[in-house]
Design a protein around this motif. Structure first.
Motif, short mmCIF file in Angstrom:
data_model
loop_
_atom_site.label_atom_id
_atom_site.label_comp_id
_atom_site.label_asym_id
_atom_site.label_seq_id
_atom_site.Cartn_x
_atom_site.Cartn_y
_atom_site.Cartn_z
N UNK A 181 0.81 -1.23 0.00
CA UNK A 181 0.00 0.00 0.00
C UNK A 181 0.84 1.27 0.00
N UNK A 182 2.14 1.16 -0.30
CA UNK A 182 3.02 2.32 -0.35
C UNK A 182 3.62 2.37 -1.75
N UNK A 205 0.87 -11.63 -2.14
CA UNK A 205 -0.16 -11.50 -3.17
C UNK A 205 0.12 -10.28 -4.05
N UNK A 206 -0.53 -10.26 -5.19
CA UNK A 206 -0.54 -9.11 -6.07
C UNK A 206 -1.99 -8.71 -6.28
N UNK A 207 -2.30 -7.46 -5.96
CA UNK A 207 -3.66 -6.94 -6.12
C UNK A 207 -3.71 -6.05 -7.36
N UNK A 208 -4.60 -6.40 -8.30
CA UNK A 208 -4.71 -5.69 -9.57
C UNK A 208 -6.01 -4.89 -9.54
N UNK A 228 1.80 -7.09 -2.16
CA UNK A 228 1.81 -7.29 -0.71
C UNK A 228 2.90 -8.30 -0.35
N UNK A 229 3.84 -7.84 0.49
CA UNK A 229 4.94 -8.70 0.91
C UNK A 229 4.47 -9.63 2.02
N UNK A 803 1.31 1.17 6.32
CA UNK A 803 1.96 2.44 6.06
C UNK A 803 1.08 3.35 5.24
N UNK A 804 1.52 4.59 5.03
CA UNK A 804 0.61 5.55 4.48
C UNK A 804 1.03 6.33 3.27
#
Length: 814
Positions: A181-182, A205-208, A228-229, A803-804
């Motif tokens: 998310x960074x 995972x990998x978010x598409x 996502x690690x 994180x942001x």
């Protein structure tokens, strides 16, 4: 046209909402004890539909053993309860209808260590479809073993990666890549190198997301890819190690170690990787020149052998402090040190109208580069109550530093290969980038069953880019003011968003609106030949997003989905640097201070059958698309970013999973999409569209409980990308895996591009009085042996905030 579609859709949405307004949801509560009647905390409670055991929702028990599942629709369910060291518990079916459900106490039995081995047949699917994203489970593919994050992306549905590391999603460039998310804040080249340094074994995972929710920055007209690690979620001391060695023409290694240790109120975690990726590219370029009447006048051919040696050293450490059941504070430190050495050897011929050689040029240009990064994240989360009401804050500071030194030696020879002259150009490119971001997010589940989210974010970016060039004359360096420059860039983005989501009986709805205020200032410092120059820009924009998912029957066999979103793609920070510099004697690269941001509208309509086959219709229109442009001036070929007036993309894609036999699973992704571009580039009109077809099948074979295999491939027909026409390309890969050490270890053997067909070629069109094409051989056939091992001792815990910082990383370029 978009406004008419939006109005019609709003009317449809109001109608559906009116039909579902009185849909009710309920609560399920219970208590978990061990066999001695002591409460068990950290127990995972999963709610499953009784008819097909499909997953609905999960909860984790508190220290008193209690758990609760909120916003549950009327249905017949089962509970699956699991905790490390205890036997798994599955309840008898029970029905939720018209009232909350309080279940009797559940007593878990300790595991009997002498029991025979229990075979687990279930596994994560390769691809999962959600209302606003597609999720790829990386470990589901054997072929991902021993590879890196960039190679994992290449195998994901709808994603294509070109030879330079440029990433496309469903045929569209302008993708923003996030890690946990960074954003990565990197240019295409540096992003590719960074992803090559991340082992696939470290990726969960990998978010598409072609249309990301309003919570994400609006950057990226083609959407967002979030990597996502892996993060261990168990109490005690847990972790894993991944080792791999690959051999193509050159060797490569990918090694990583991650661990997690939780004791009392503290949770410590770390991930480290050390990698080496060596490869080559054998590139041949042909250029032909014509006069104003179209008559052939001369030609140029060049062969470049490019050997790339990339080192990757990444470290992530952090801790969480659970101050109370409601409050969690965390600190995360990230950093990498990525040295590289690129040796380029060019041999070129210049020919006249009779195709006779008039001169020969040999060029050698070694480049040493060190790319370093350090960042710190402070995060705080406060849970107001058990309903899920939560406030989170993230503050980030990121610093990048790049040091690059190049020596370009050009030797001119006559047609008889005799020495004529030689020039030496030295260059140094120090770059610094500082990014500061702060954001706050609030989530409020509503008593009606919906969820409201809102947040604010601000970011400040400052970059310094220096390019020092020196001509070597009589062995002494002399400043070259034609190419020397110094460019500073500052940017501030302020944003806020609102998002609402709710599940009704058959309808799921999510809608959001994001506002972004952008302030830019660029300053080109002058030298003895060039005066100072500056530019400033300010703009405000709204970015709506809407998602619908409608279950056409009670079993969920048929589901319809709809998404709509508006996106922006801002120029990379350094792309607006107006100066040019030479890549070789015949090719210059330059920036463009007049670049405008890209704005796009993206729509998708999908149908999912039994959660196995998803068919998607897509349409996208983008204005001022930022892409590479090419211009010929005399004998010099200029490459720089530019704005294409319009890009229209539409087509269909299908993603499916089939099981012809218990031991055989087939995952298939295919797309048939048209890309069309309209622009006027350097006086040349471009107005062309072309369909392409891509097909990616993956076969997985479960030989027995410990052995498995995989056979996969990909094929793509001719592809249009602005001025570039890419020719058909395809490859085949195969893998074999064996589980060991009571399933805690796995050894895998993988071969990529078995038939050595993943070699790219193409044409460059719409160049005044010139034409060009190229062919490239790559180090694509690699045999990789990998070993992974997991260790754990502890109980489940909740995953922390990641994180942001948002989209700024994707735009760094060095």
């Amino acid at each position: 046209m978009i406004q008419r579609y939006t109005s019609a859709f709003a009317a449809f949405l109001l109608f559906i909402l009116s039909q579902s307004l009185f849909a009710q949801t309920f609560k399920i509560t219970g208590i978990i004890h061990d066999s001695g009647q002591k409460p068990l905390d950290g127990t995972v409670v999963s709610l499953l539909k009784a008819k097909d055991s499909s997953f609905v929702k999960a909860a984790v028990s508190e220290s008193n053993g209690q758990f609760e599942l909120l916003n549950i629709k009327p249905e017949t369910y089962r509970l699956m309860v699991s905790n490390i060291g205890f036997q798994k518990y599955i309840s008898i079916p029970f029905t939720v209808f018209q009232t909350d459900v309080a279940l009797p106490t559940i007593n878990l039995q300790e595991e009997n260590k002498t029991l025979a081995e229990v075979k687990v047949t279930g596994k994560k699917p390769f691809v999962e479809t959600k209302i606003d994203r597609t999720v790829v489970n990386v470990d589901a593919l054997i072929g991902n073993a021993g590879s890196n994050a960039l190679e994992v992306l290449e195998k994901s549905p709808g994603i294509a990666v070109d030879q330079n590391g440029g990433i496309r999603l469903k045929g569209k460039s302008g993708v923003v890549v996030f890690v946990d998310d960074k954003p990565t804040y990197l240019s295409a080249d540096d992003l590719a190198n960074y992803l090559k340094s991340l082992p696939a074994g470290s990726v969960e995972t990998i978010e598409i997301m072609p249309n990301p929710p309003a919570k994400y920055d609006a950057a990226g007209n083609a959407g967002v890819i979030n990597i996502r690690m892996k993060r261990n979620v168990l109490k005690g001391f847990n972790g894993g190690i991944n080792l791999s060695y690959g051999q193509g023409v050159y060797k490569r290694t990918n090694n990583s170690l991650n661990f997690n240790y939780r004791i009392n109120k503290f949770n410590f975690f770390s991930n480290a990787s050390v990698n080496q990726n060596n490869m080559y590219q054998d590139l041949t370029i042909w250029r032909r020149y014509y006069n104003a009447t179209g008559a052939y006048t001369s030609a140029f051919t060049q062969n470049s052998y490019i050997q790339r040696n990339f080192g990757g050293n990444n470290l992530k450490v952090g801790f969480d402090y659970y101050a109370s059941k409601k409050a969690t504070f965390g600190v995360v430190l990230n950093g990498f040190y990525n040295p590289s050495l690129v040796n380029v050897t060019n041999k070129a011929k210049v020919l006249n109208a009779s195709n006779e050689v008039t001169s020969l040029v040999e060029a050698i240009s070694p480049t040493n580069k060190t790319w370093t990064n350090g960042s710190i994240n402070f995060n705080y989360a406060y849970k107001f109550d058990s309903t899920g009401k939560e406030l989170t804050t993230n503050v980030d500071y990121i610093h990048y530093q790049s040091k690059s030194n190049q020596t370009l030696t050009n030797t001119l020879l006559d047609p008889q290969n005799k020495f004529v002259s030689q020039s030496v150009l030295l260059s140094s490119f120090p770059t610094t980038i500082d990014i500061s971001t702060a954001k706050i997010d609030y989530v409020n589940p509503l008593s009606s069953g919906g969820k409201f989210e809102t947040g604010l974010k601000t970011s400040f970016i400052g970059t310094g880019n220096v390019a020092d060039f020196f001509d070597v004359l009589d062995g002494k360096p002399s400043p070259n003011y034609e190419f020397t420059n110094n460019f500073n860039y500052n940017e501030n983005i302020n944003a806020g968003y609102l998002n609402y989501s709710r599940d009704f009986k058959r309808l799921s709805v999510q809608a959001g609106l994001r506002f972004e205020n952008t302030n830019i200032k660029g300053h080109q410092l002058g030298n003895k030949q060039t005066k100072d120059s500056t530019f400033t820009r300010k703009y405000n924009n709204l970015f709506p997003t809407v998602y619908l998912q409608y279950r056409m029957d009670t079993t969920g066999t048929h589901q319809l989905g709809f998404s709509f979103g508006r996106r922006i793609d801002r120029p990379n920070y350094q792309d607006m640097n107006p100066f040019s510099y030479p890549l070789d004697r015949f090719t210059y690269y330059g920036g463009n201070p007049f670049l405008q941001p890209t704005f796009s509208y993206n729509l998708e309509l999908s149908h999912t059958f039994k959660n196995k086959i998803t068919t998607t219709l897509q349409y996208s229109i983008a204005k001022n698309v930022i892409s590479e442009t090419n211009e010929q001036r005399g004998t010099i070929y200029y490459s720089r970013p530019g704005n294409f007036g319009q890009r229209i993309s539409y087509g269909i894609s299908v993603n499916g999973s089939f099981q012809p036999a218990k031991w055989w699973t087939i995952n298939v992704y295919t797309e048939y999409i048209s890309n069309g571009f309209k622009a006027t580039l350097y006086g040349q009109k471009l107005d062309e569209s072309r369909f392409y077809w891509a097909f990616i099948p993956t076969n997985q074979f479960q030989i027995n409980s410990s052995w498995s295999a995989e056979l996969a491939g990909s094929y793509q027909t001719k592809f249009l990308l602005g001025q570039l026409l890419i020719y058909p390309i395809g490859s085949v890969r195969a893998g074999l895996a064996k589980k060991m050490w009571k399933n805690q270890g796995t050894i895998k053997l993988n071969v990529s591009d078995v038939f050595y067909t993943n070699q790219i070629k193409g044409d460059i069109r719409n160049i005044a009085n010139a034409s060009a094409n190229w062919f490239s051989y790559l180090d694509s056939r690699v045999v990789t042996l990998s070993l992974s091992y997991r260790f754990n001792k502890g109980k489940s815990l909740n995953v922390r905030q990641t994180g942001g910082s948002d989209s700024e990383k994707s735009r760094v370029k060095s």
